[in-house]
Design a protein around this motif. Structure first.
Motif, PDB file in Angstrom:
ATOM      1  N   ARG A 152      36.725  26.337 -25.802  1.00  0.00           N
ATOM      2  CA  ARG A 152      36.669  25.727 -24.106  1.00  0.00           C
ATOM      3  C   ARG A 152      36.138  26.573 -23.175  1.00  0.00           C
ATOM      4  O   ARG A 152      35.614  25.955 -22.472  1.00  0.00           O
ATOM      5  N   TYR A 153      36.489  27.854 -23.431  1.00  0.00           N
ATOM      6  CA  TYR A 153      35.769  28.894 -22.263  1.00  0.00           C
ATOM      7  C   TYR A 153      34.267  28.958 -22.708  1.00  0.00           C
ATOM      8  O   TYR A 153      33.592  28.700 -21.322  1.00  0.00           O
TER       9      TYR A 153
ATOM     10  N   TRP B  92      32.224  22.258 -33.047  1.00  0.00           N
ATOM     11  CA  TRP B  92      33.568  21.497 -32.758  1.00  0.00           C
ATOM     12  C   TRP B  92      33.336  20.346 -32.112  1.00  0.00           C
ATOM     13  O   TRP B  92      34.195  19.544 -31.708  1.00  0.00           O
ATOM     14  N   PHE B  93      31.996  19.738 -31.907  1.00  0.00           N
ATOM     15  CA  PHE B  93      31.823  18.544 -31.354  1.00  0.00           C
ATOM     16  C   PHE B  93      31.504  17.589 -32.503  1.00  0.00           C
ATOM     17  O   PHE B  93      31.714  16.295 -32.685  1.00  0.00           O
ATOM     18  N   ASN B  94      31.093  18.306 -33.802  1.00  0.00           N
ATOM     19  CA  ASN B  94      30.893  17.473 -34.851  1.00  0.00           C
ATOM     20  C   ASN B  94      31.988  17.085 -36.041  1.00  0.00           C
ATOM     21  O   ASN B  94      32.080  16.092 -36.678  1.00  0.00           O
TER      22      ASN B  94
ATOM     23  N   GLY C  65      29.569  24.461 -16.224  1.00  0.00           N
ATOM     24  CA  GLY C  65      29.912  25.026 -14.862  1.00  0.00           C
ATOM     25  C   GLY C  65      31.070  23.978 -14.315  1.00  0.00           C
ATOM     26  O   GLY C  65      31.267  23.941 -13.080  1.00  0.00           O
ATOM     27  N   SER C  66      32.087  23.455 -15.296  1.00  0.00           N
ATOM     28  CA  SER C  66      32.981  22.497 -14.710  1.00  0.00           C
ATOM     29  C   SER C  66      34.192  22.772 -15.610  1.00  0.00           C
ATOM     30  O   SER C  66      34.265  23.083 -16.648  1.00  0.00           O
ATOM     31  N   GLU C  67      35.432  22.586 -14.735  1.00  0.00           N
ATOM     32  CA  GLU C  67      36.740  22.671 -15.518  1.00  0.00           C
ATOM     33  C   GLU C  67      37.179  21.171 -16.028  1.00  0.00           C
ATOM     34  O   GLU C  67      37.969  21.182 -16.955  1.00  0.00           O
ATOM     35  N   LYS C  68      36.607  20.012 -15.700  1.00  0.00           N
ATOM     36  CA  LYS C  68      36.859  18.919 -16.103  1.00  0.00           C
ATOM     37  C   LYS C  68      36.504  18.563 -17.710  1.00  0.00           C
ATOM     38  O   LYS C  68      35.426  18.726 -17.794  1.00  0.00           O
ATOM     39  N   LYS C  69      37.503  17.799 -17.921  1.00  0.00           N
ATOM     40  CA  LYS C  69      37.095  17.346 -19.333  1.00  0.00           C
ATOM     41  C   LYS C  69      36.077  16.548 -19.628  1.00  0.00           C
ATOM     42  O   LYS C  69      35.452  16.418 -20.641  1.00  0.00           O
ATOM     43  N   GLU C  70      35.928  15.576 -18.693  1.00  0.00           N
ATOM     44  CA  GLU C  70      34.852  14.554 -18.656  1.00  0.00           C
ATOM     45  C   GLU C  70      33.590  15.294 -18.773  1.00  0.00           C
ATOM     46  O   GLU C  70      32.675  15.012 -19.546  1.00  0.00           O
ATOM     47  N   ASP C  71      33.379  16.316 -17.860  1.00  0.00           N
ATOM     48  CA  ASP C  71      32.162  16.981 -17.660  1.00  0.00           C
ATOM     49  C   ASP C  71      31.849  17.666 -18.994  1.00  0.00           C
ATOM     50  O   ASP C  71      30.623  18.007 -19.493  1.00  0.00           O
ATOM     51  N   VAL C  72      32.842  18.405 -19.573  1.00  0.00           N
ATOM     52  CA  VAL C  72      32.633  19.135 -20.900  1.00  0.00           C
ATOM     53  C   VAL C  72      32.163  18.412 -21.939  1.00  0.00           C
ATOM     54  O   VAL C  72      31.098  18.718 -22.730  1.00  0.00           O
ATOM     55  N   LEU C  73      32.755  17.202 -22.095  1.00  0.00           N
ATOM     56  CA  LEU C  73      32.328  16.324 -23.175  1.00  0.00           C
ATOM     57  C   LEU C  73      31.260  15.538 -23.241  1.00  0.00           C
ATOM     58  O   LEU C  73      30.485  15.244 -24.067  1.00  0.00           O
ATOM     59  N   ASN C  74      30.775  15.425 -21.789  1.00  0.00           N
ATOM     60  CA  ASN C  74      29.395  14.689 -21.647  1.00  0.00           C
ATOM     61  C   ASN C  74      28.232  15.356 -21.908  1.00  0.00           C
ATOM     62  O   ASN C  74      27.061  15.165 -21.639  1.00  0.00           O
TER      63      ASN C  74
ATOM     64  N   GLY D 164      38.122  14.291 -36.361  1.00  0.00           N
ATOM     65  CA  GLY D 164      39.316  14.440 -36.126  1.00  0.00           C
ATOM     66  C   GLY D 164      39.950  15.837 -35.064  1.00  0.00           C
ATOM     67  O   GLY D 164      40.918  16.110 -34.992  1.00  0.00           O
ATOM     68  N   TYR D 165      38.497  16.477 -34.705  1.00  0.00           N
ATOM     69  CA  TYR D 165      38.778  17.764 -34.189  1.00  0.00           C
ATOM     70  C   TYR D 165      38.602  17.321 -32.433  1.00  0.00           C
ATOM     71  O   TYR D 165      37.550  17.510 -32.184  1.00  0.00           O
ATOM     72  N   SER D 166      39.502  17.002 -31.832  1.00  0.00           N
ATOM     73  CA  SER D 166      39.568  16.495 -30.513  1.00  0.00           C
ATOM     74  C   SER D 166      39.645  17.672 -29.509  1.00  0.00           C
ATOM     75  O   SER D 166      39.936  18.898 -29.863  1.00  0.00           O
ATOM     76  N   TYR D 167      39.512  17.304 -28.274  1.00  0.00           N
ATOM     77  CA  TYR D 167      39.168  18.250 -27.322  1.00  0.00           C
ATOM     78  C   TYR D 167      40.581  19.145 -27.274  1.00  0.00           C
ATOM     79  O   TYR D 167      40.686  20.260 -26.952  1.00  0.00           O
ATOM     80  N   GLU D 168      41.621  18.534 -27.171  1.00  0.00           N
ATOM     81  CA  GLU D 168      42.971  19.148 -27.243  1.00  0.00           C
ATOM     82  C   GLU D 168      43.158  20.006 -28.367  1.00  0.00           C
ATOM     83  O   GLU D 168      44.029  21.078 -28.135  1.00  0.00           O
TER      84      GLU D 168
END
Length: 616
Positions: A480-481, A464-466, A488-497, A469-473
């Motif tokens: 997501r879980y 789902w990273f690759n 270890g974070s709920e933030k979108k930036e931390d998940v994508l980084n 057109g399959y964005s985080y939303e």
């Protein structure tokens, strides 16, 4: 015991002296290079001294080490002798599973190495010795990792570099000027198809992929051959300068008068009419500051210096194409495999250089970008002089522990941790009660199995990273879980980084990894579905006592020693907060899960849970 004899290897004094003398010569070449580096870049890591003198103990060195000490005979040997080819089961040749196995072996650094930040000469252990002890510093982990990659027919090398770390001793002493120090670090490098280079970090299980960092030597030879053929076809090079610029020849017409240029003397000798003009008075120019002039000269020299990042390899700094700014390393000094050792004679940062170790200098008599320890042999006598053998040709790896042994160790670990919590809280005048219901333990066990499986998967192969057109939303709840658990974070930036290799992965351009990529993507999807099912089932909620809410945390350990695990737990702030909880009716749960791996290594997970009365 009686009747047992050991065949001790005799130390060859002549061979020991050969490597000592070669080490001195090699260090001298490194000293000359560091002096040359310091002229245009006096404040950089490359300008640091490469060895201490007898009058003053220097710190923050950038050493070009080449020799180690044999673990048994204590004789000097080249670092190449510590490597060998190790054949492992296919499961342990997969990059992510291999990194997980190496990372689960206990990290144990000597106090001398921690204090000085330098790897001692006797601080290198061959893979067999390391597997017998199952503990060692990061350089021993890297040697084992590189040996396994060499056994898998990979073009693998050991890298010794430096990193800046926070100096806790300086902070405790109240020194504010230098709160960081340069520490030597070791990792593994492989050269992949498509001109990719991959760094394998054994301490964090991370893989860093660098694009366009090397070329096969055959390509260069072919290029030279094409240039030679061009000259044979009549393309003579006498009409061009050495730098490739063509010489322009101007033709003159008949009776054409050539252009003339008048100098200052010619203008003054011209006749004048009338009165003589008043000569112009010049204001005395402001004297230049010698320090500023020296600084300008140094800046101009920097731009032309081959150690400058934009001079030797300007194509490596193109943002979005080749620029890599997420490496944790600050310098790369020495690289070696089982055949030779090379010192970096380019820019000190590993993201600003190429890794063509056998590349000849462009100019005859010029300096190589990688200085080899063993020069090209010219005589048979030289080959006999600089000869070495691996310390251990055949490495024996113990099998994984059996199920009953793992079960017994898990029970002993839980009993030890419960007793430690009971005694610690008892000193504070608090009672400790434990909830050991089968339903709660099964839920904790399923949760730890998800975490263990996720440690074996490569984030660069996450589908789902690759997917374009399959964005985080658009991610599914299980996806997501799973990613929130990983970072270890709920933030979108931390998940994508979490995916830091922005330029792609080296394995995608290699045919040998086609099955590995597909299998890893399938395992990611399967694990995401398991995580979604686990979350939909309520997780721990259905197994809690009535009127209780659960808080807890999982912890992974690269050791199964109970004393070390207890020491690590006592240093965790989350664990200390639980120990100090004084709410009445609080109960605790400690669950342990060990996963057996090759070589008698275990991946240890412990979940510390606390159920408090629900406050409405």
């Amino acid at each position: 015991p009686d009747g047992v004899t050991l065949d001790l290897k005799e130390v060859d004094d002549n061979n020991d002296k050969v490597w000592r003398d070669l080490e001195k010569e090699y260090n001298l070449r490194g000293h000359v290079f560091s002096k040359k580096y310091a002229e245009p870049f006096p404040d950089s890591i490359g300008a640091h001294a490469c060895m201490s003198d007898s009058f003053q103990k220097r710190t923050n060195l950038r050493r070009f080490i080449s020799v180690g000490t044999h673990p048994q005979t204590m004789e000097n040997l080249p670092l190449m002798a510590f490597l060998c080819n190790i054949i492992t089961p296919e499961e342990y040749t997969r990059p992510s599973a291999l990194m997980h196995w190496i990372n689960c072996i206990t990290f144990d650094t000597t106090s001398r190495q921690e204090r000085s930040g330098e790897i001692p000469q006797d601080g290198w252990k061959d893979p067999q010795t390391f597997l017998f002890t199952r503990k060692g510093p990061v350089q021993d982990h890297a040697l084992l990792l590189c040996s396994v990659l060499l056994g898998a027919k990979k073009d693998a090398f050991i890298c010794k570099g430096t990193v800046w770390v926070h100096d806790e001793e300086a902070e405790n002493e109240g020194r504010t000027k230098k709160l960081s120090r340069l520490v030597e670090h070791v990792w593994v490098l492989t050269r992949e198809q498509g001109d990719w280079v991959t760094f394998w970090e054994p301490a964090t299980r991370e893989l860093y992929h660098l694009k366009d960092r090397w070329k096969k030597l055959a390509n260069k030879k072919k290029h030279k051959k094409v240039a030679t053929d061009g000259e044979e076809d009549g393309q003579e090079g006498s009409g061009e300068e050495e730098d490739g610029a063509a010489v322009v020849i101007h033709e003159e017409w008949d009776n054409e008068i050539p252009d003339m240029a008048l100098g200052t003397d010619d203008i003054e000798s011209l006749p004048t009419v009338g009165r003589m003009p008043k000569p112009k008075t010049r204001v005395a120019p402001k004297k230049a500051n010698p320090r500023d002039k020296m600084k300008q000269d140094m800046l101009r020299q920097r731009e032309k210096n081959k150690m400058a990042p934009r001079t030797q390899n300007p194509n490596l700094l193109q943002e979005g194409e080749t620029l890599v700014d997420w490496l944790p390393y600050d310098s790369i000094d020495v690289v070696f495999n089982s055949e030779n050792l090379w010192s970096n004679r380019q820019n000190h940062h590993p993201a600003c250089i190429t890794f063509n170790f056998d590349e000849e200098p462009e100019e005859e008599g010029g300096e190589r970008l990688w200085d080899p320890l063993i020069q090209h042999h010219k005589t048979e006598e030289d080959k006999k002089t600089y000869h070495w053998m691996p310390i251990n040709m055949e490495v024996v790896i113990d099998p994984a522990l059996k199920f009953d042994s793992i079960e017994r160790r898990q029970q002993e670990m839980v009993a030890e941790m419960e007793e430690n919590m009971r005694l610690s809280r008892g000193k504070r005048g608090m009672d400790t009660y434990f909830d050991k219901s089968e339903k709660l333990l099964s839920q904790l066990d399923a949760f730890l199995r998800i975490l263990e499986q996720m440690r074996k998967l490569d984030i660069d192969m996450c589908p789902w990273f690759n997917e374009a057109g399959y964005s985080y939303e658009n991610w599914k709840p299980g996806e997501r879980y799973l990613m929130k658990l990983r970072c270890g974070s709920e933030k979108k930036e931390d998940v994508l980084n979490q995916r830091y290799n922005k330029l792609g992965c080296a394995f995608g351009s290699s045919t040998r990894y086609a099955d590995y990529i597909k299998e890893t993507e399938d395992m990611w999807r399967k694990l995401a579905q398991q995580a979604e099912n686990y979350a939909n089932s309520g997780g721990f909620e259905g197994a809690l006592l009535r009127g209780k809410t659960l808080t807890g945390f999982p912890a992974h350990f690269c050791t199964s020693d109970k004393e070390e695990v207890r020491s690590y737990l006592m240093g965790m702030s989350e664990y200390q907060r639980m120990m100090e909880n004084r709410a009445e009716g609080t109960v605790f749960t400690i669950h342990c899960r060990m996963f057996a791996m090759l070589g008698g290594v275990q991946s240890l997970w412990i979940y510390i849970a606390m159920q408090e009365p629900h406050i409405s």
